[in-house]
Scaffold this active site. Structure first.
Site, PDB file in Angstrom:
ATOM      1  N   CYS A  23     -10.683 -42.059 -15.956  1.00 45.02           N
ATOM      2  CA  CYS A  23     -10.500 -42.815 -17.191  1.00 45.02           C
ATOM      3  C   CYS A  23     -10.376 -41.870 -18.382  1.00 45.02           C
ATOM      4  O   CYS A  23     -10.614 -40.676 -18.285  1.00 45.02           O
ATOM      5  CB  CYS A  23     -11.677 -43.759 -17.398  1.00 45.02           C
ATOM      6  SG  CYS A  23     -11.913 -44.932 -16.037  1.00 45.02           S
ATOM      7  N   GLY A  50      -5.706 -43.806 -17.314  1.00 47.04           N
ATOM      8  CA  GLY A  50      -6.117 -45.131 -16.859  1.00 47.04           C
ATOM      9  C   GLY A  50      -5.255 -46.198 -17.491  1.00 47.04           C
ATOM     10  O   GLY A  50      -5.086 -46.214 -18.710  1.00 47.04           O
ATOM     11  N   ASN A 124     -16.119 -41.825 -18.418  1.00 45.76           N
ATOM     12  CA  ASN A 124     -15.107 -41.223 -17.564  1.00 45.76           C
ATOM     13  C   ASN A 124     -15.826 -40.493 -16.435  1.00 45.76           C
ATOM     14  O   ASN A 124     -16.617 -39.594 -16.684  1.00 45.76           O
ATOM     15  CB  ASN A 124     -14.246 -40.247 -18.374  1.00 45.76           C
ATOM     16  CG  ASN A 124     -13.304 -39.406 -17.525  1.00 45.76           C
ATOM     17  OD1 ASN A 124     -12.931 -38.317 -17.919  1.00 45.76           O
ATOM     18  ND2 ASN A 124     -12.903 -39.910 -16.385  1.00 45.76           N
ATOM     19  N   GLY A 125     -15.557 -40.882 -15.206  1.00 42.90           N
ATOM     20  CA  GLY A 125     -16.196 -40.266 -14.055  1.00 42.90           C
ATOM     21  C   GLY A 125     -16.643 -41.321 -13.065  1.00 42.90           C
ATOM     22  O   GLY A 125     -16.176 -42.458 -13.082  1.00 42.90           O
ATOM     23  N   CYS A 255     -13.287 -30.061 -12.340  1.00 42.09           N
ATOM     24  CA  CYS A 255     -12.379 -30.606 -11.323  1.00 42.09           C
ATOM     25  C   CYS A 255     -11.086 -29.802 -11.249  1.00 42.09           C
ATOM     26  O   CYS A 255     -10.331 -29.715 -12.222  1.00 42.09           O
ATOM     27  CB  CYS A 255     -12.065 -32.068 -11.653  1.00 42.09           C
ATOM     28  SG  CYS A 255     -10.807 -32.809 -10.601  1.00 42.09           S
ATOM     29  N   TYR A 261      -2.870 -32.462 -11.462  1.00 40.35           N
ATOM     30  CA  TYR A 261      -2.256 -33.768 -11.689  1.00 40.35           C
ATOM     31  C   TYR A 261      -2.811 -34.525 -12.886  1.00 40.35           C
ATOM     32  O   TYR A 261      -2.056 -35.114 -13.655  1.00 40.35           O
ATOM     33  CB  TYR A 261      -2.448 -34.620 -10.423  1.00 40.35           C
ATOM     34  CG  TYR A 261      -1.951 -36.046 -10.516  1.00 40.35           C
ATOM     35  CD1 TYR A 261      -0.614 -36.352 -10.255  1.00 40.35           C
ATOM     36  CD2 TYR A 261      -2.806 -37.093 -10.846  1.00 40.35           C
ATOM     37  CE1 TYR A 261      -0.154 -37.657 -10.330  1.00 40.35           C
ATOM     38  CE2 TYR A 261      -2.354 -38.396 -10.925  1.00 40.35           C
ATOM     39  CZ  TYR A 261      -1.023 -38.673 -10.665  1.00 40.35           C
ATOM     40  OH  TYR A 261      -0.570 -39.959 -10.749  1.00 40.35           O
ATOM     41  N   SER A 302       5.893 -35.323 -12.082  1.00 38.51           N
ATOM     42  CA  SER A 302       4.707 -34.595 -11.644  1.00 38.51           C
ATOM     43  C   SER A 302       5.015 -33.193 -11.134  1.00 38.51           C
ATOM     44  O   SER A 302       4.187 -32.293 -11.242  1.00 38.51           O
ATOM     45  CB  SER A 302       3.978 -35.393 -10.557  1.00 38.51           C
ATOM     46  OG  SER A 302       4.857 -35.701  -9.489  1.00 38.51           O
ATOM     47  N   ASP A 365       3.553 -32.389  -6.732  1.00 40.00           N
ATOM     48  CA  ASP A 365       2.205 -31.890  -6.973  1.00 40.00           C
ATOM     49  C   ASP A 365       1.250 -32.127  -5.821  1.00 40.00           C
ATOM     50  O   ASP A 365       0.287 -31.379  -5.652  1.00 40.00           O
ATOM     51  CB  ASP A 365       1.630 -32.476  -8.274  1.00 40.00           C
ATOM     52  CG  ASP A 365       1.538 -33.997  -8.248  1.00 40.00           C
ATOM     53  OD1 ASP A 365       1.892 -34.600  -7.225  1.00 40.00           O
ATOM     54  OD2 ASP A 365       1.119 -34.581  -9.266  1.00 40.00           O
ATOM     55  N   CYS A 455     -11.844 -32.197  -2.748  1.00 39.81           N
ATOM     56  CA  CYS A 455     -10.738 -32.937  -2.122  1.00 39.81           C
ATOM     57  C   CYS A 455      -9.878 -32.024  -1.259  1.00 39.81           C
ATOM     58  O   CYS A 455      -9.124 -32.494  -0.407  1.00 39.81           O
ATOM     59  CB  CYS A 455      -9.892 -33.640  -3.180  1.00 39.81           C
ATOM     60  SG  CYS A 455      -9.203 -32.550  -4.453  1.00 39.81           S
TER      61      CYS A 455
END
Length: 478
Positions: A23, A50, A124-125, A255, A261, A302, A365, A455
């Protein structure tokens, strides 16, 4: 129902969702300014993070007023609505749901009553101990289905402390990713989790202060970048200026996917522009996975920065081989069976004169399930491409994120079960190359020890109890 967002995002195919963004949050303390309009434009700059709902909370000193709805920022707010949102401080939010369904009740900012008035909060998170925190709520306090509402209610029900002290007491007990902006009737607050997984920055206005998810949001409202809010830091902003308070030791794990991205290319992270990083990633990708070809083309938009870098490093000309329809959104009218069979062409179409007879390097990406890339390879071959070589500016995404990006489950991620060669065969490409994790990390110039790359490698910096996390963890208990 949501309207189209104008971004590519690979959302036409419901079986091949792109990584859903975290977000966007924005806050401003600026007496004498039109804070609702500043917040509107700040959210507009953060819309990429978002697109499900948007909201703004304002206060003129005696009460908090919240306006929120489903849809994009420009659809939720107009001149007349913003004209009713008057005050000297405001917070705003644009949402993609990572905990709780995408419904109006879960739109943010959330609002709760306190002993002395109200408290509005935007997040956000994604928290990973939401269910545990929800058990601390007073009976009947809320029927919360989001981690954000749980946080807001817990802060508001602490009647014995000021908002600042209540936050300093609660936040060390909160686990997961959170970049927060919140407010009472007179004061703006901002806080970032000890790992600093999601970005949050502080900016200066001529007559006030701004906090935002990205520096691009500071730029759009004319704020000067001051610094990043530190992991484990709580800021309090009022007529006395900015006060900083440490509620936890910093254990930085920013992150890595923000560089791939999530963040806007014109955003700066840790003193380095995201666009510069993505172009460098393309150069590294060209060194790691060279190929003889006639043209480098991006998947719009992207793959564009990395494609530029790949072309520069390899010496292969860069070109536009795919045209994007900017107005196809996430909830495009359900196509007929005939149109549906055309698939990705609703969003992308090849330039036949450019690709015909050429050996192409197609840069994107990331690959989630592979359906979109498979369709692009097929489309380019049908347009006459002689060879199609796919290059990806991130390592294989093989693990889900529990910190604010709504990836598919591991079973649904194509890299979760197939080798690179098996993925290449599945896409129908002549070759497939992913940048190495080491190469991507080096391009950011951030030490690997200060990055979350779960990830890609499955190593989660905050331990996960997978039985107590999930998008609908609170709804399942309702």
């Amino acid at each position: 129902m949501l309207k189209g967002d104008g971004r590519l995002g690979h959302d036409l195919d419901p079986d091949d969702r792109a990584p859903r963004d975290a977000c966007g949050v924005f806050g401003v303390w600026a007496p004498g300014e039109e804070v609702s309009k500043l917040t509107y434009y700040g959210l507009y700059a953060l819309q990429h993070r978002g697109q499900e709902s948007a909201g703004i909370a304002v206060s003129e000193g005696s009460r908090i007023l919240v306006y929120k709805d489903m849809g994009l920022v420009a659809q939720v707010f107009d001149e007349s609505v913003l004209g009713t949102l008057r005050g000297h401080l405001a917070i705003g939010h644009c949402r993609y749901s990572t905990t709780g369904s995408s419904v109006w009740e879960n739109a943010q900012p959330t609002l709760s009553s306190t002993e002395g008035g109200g408290l509005a909060l935007a997040h956000n998170g994604n928290l990973i101990n939401t269910a545990e925190l929800a058990e601390r709520l007073a009976p009947g306090a809320t029927r919360a289905t989001t981690d954000t509402e749980v946080l807001t209610t817990l802060l508001a029900q602490d009647r014995d402390r000021s908002v600042e002290d209540a936050a300093a007491e609660l936040l060390p007990q909160v686990k997961g990713a959170y970049s927060l902006v919140f407010m009472d009737e007179t004061t703006l607050y901002a806080a970032r989790d000890p790992q600093g997984i999601r970005p949050l920055v502080l900016g200066r206005l001529e007559r006030g202060w701004v906090v935002a998810s990205e520096t691009a949001a500071l730029d759009i409202v004319g704020a000067t970048f001051v610094r990043e809010i530190e992991p484990g830091e709580l800021l309090t902003i009022d007529e006395n200026g900015v006060r900083s308070r440490r509620f936890a030791l910093a254990e930085p794990k920013g992150c890595l996917f923000e560089y791939v991205y999530l963040a806007r290319p014109d955003t700066t992270i840790a003193g380095r522009g995201v666009q510069v990083t993505r172009v460098e990633v393309g150069r590294v990708l060209a060194r790691e996975h060279p190929v003889e070809a006639d043209l480098v083309i991006p998947t719009p938009e992207s793959g564009t920065p990395a494609a530029v870098g790949y072309a520069e490093e390899s010496g292969i000309p860069y070109g536009q081989g795919l045209v994007k329809n900017s107005y196809v959104g996430r909830t495009f009218i359900q196509p007929s069976q005939t149109i549906r069979q055309l698939g990705i062409r609703l969003k992308l179409n090849p330039l036949r004169e450019v690709v015909q007879g050429k050996r192409l390097v197609v840069v994107d990406d990331s690959i989630v399930r592979g359906n979109t890339q498979r369709a692009i390879v097929k489309m380019l071959r049908e347009a006459g491409a002689r060879e199609v070589h796919v290059r990806i500016s991130s390592p294989p995404v093989a693990w889900p994120c529990f910190y604010g990006i709504d990836f598919a489950t591991r079973a649904e991620l194509i890299a979760g079960s197939l080798t690179v060669e098996e993925i290449r065969a599945s896409l129908g490409a002549d070759s497939l190359g992913y940048i190495s994790l080491e190469g991507l990390t080096k391009a950011t110039t951030i030490p690997a020890s200060r990055l979350c790359m779960a990830c890609f490698d499955g190593s989660y910096p905050i331990p996960i109890d997978q039985d107590s996390v999930g998008k609908y963890v609170l709804e399942s208990k309702a």
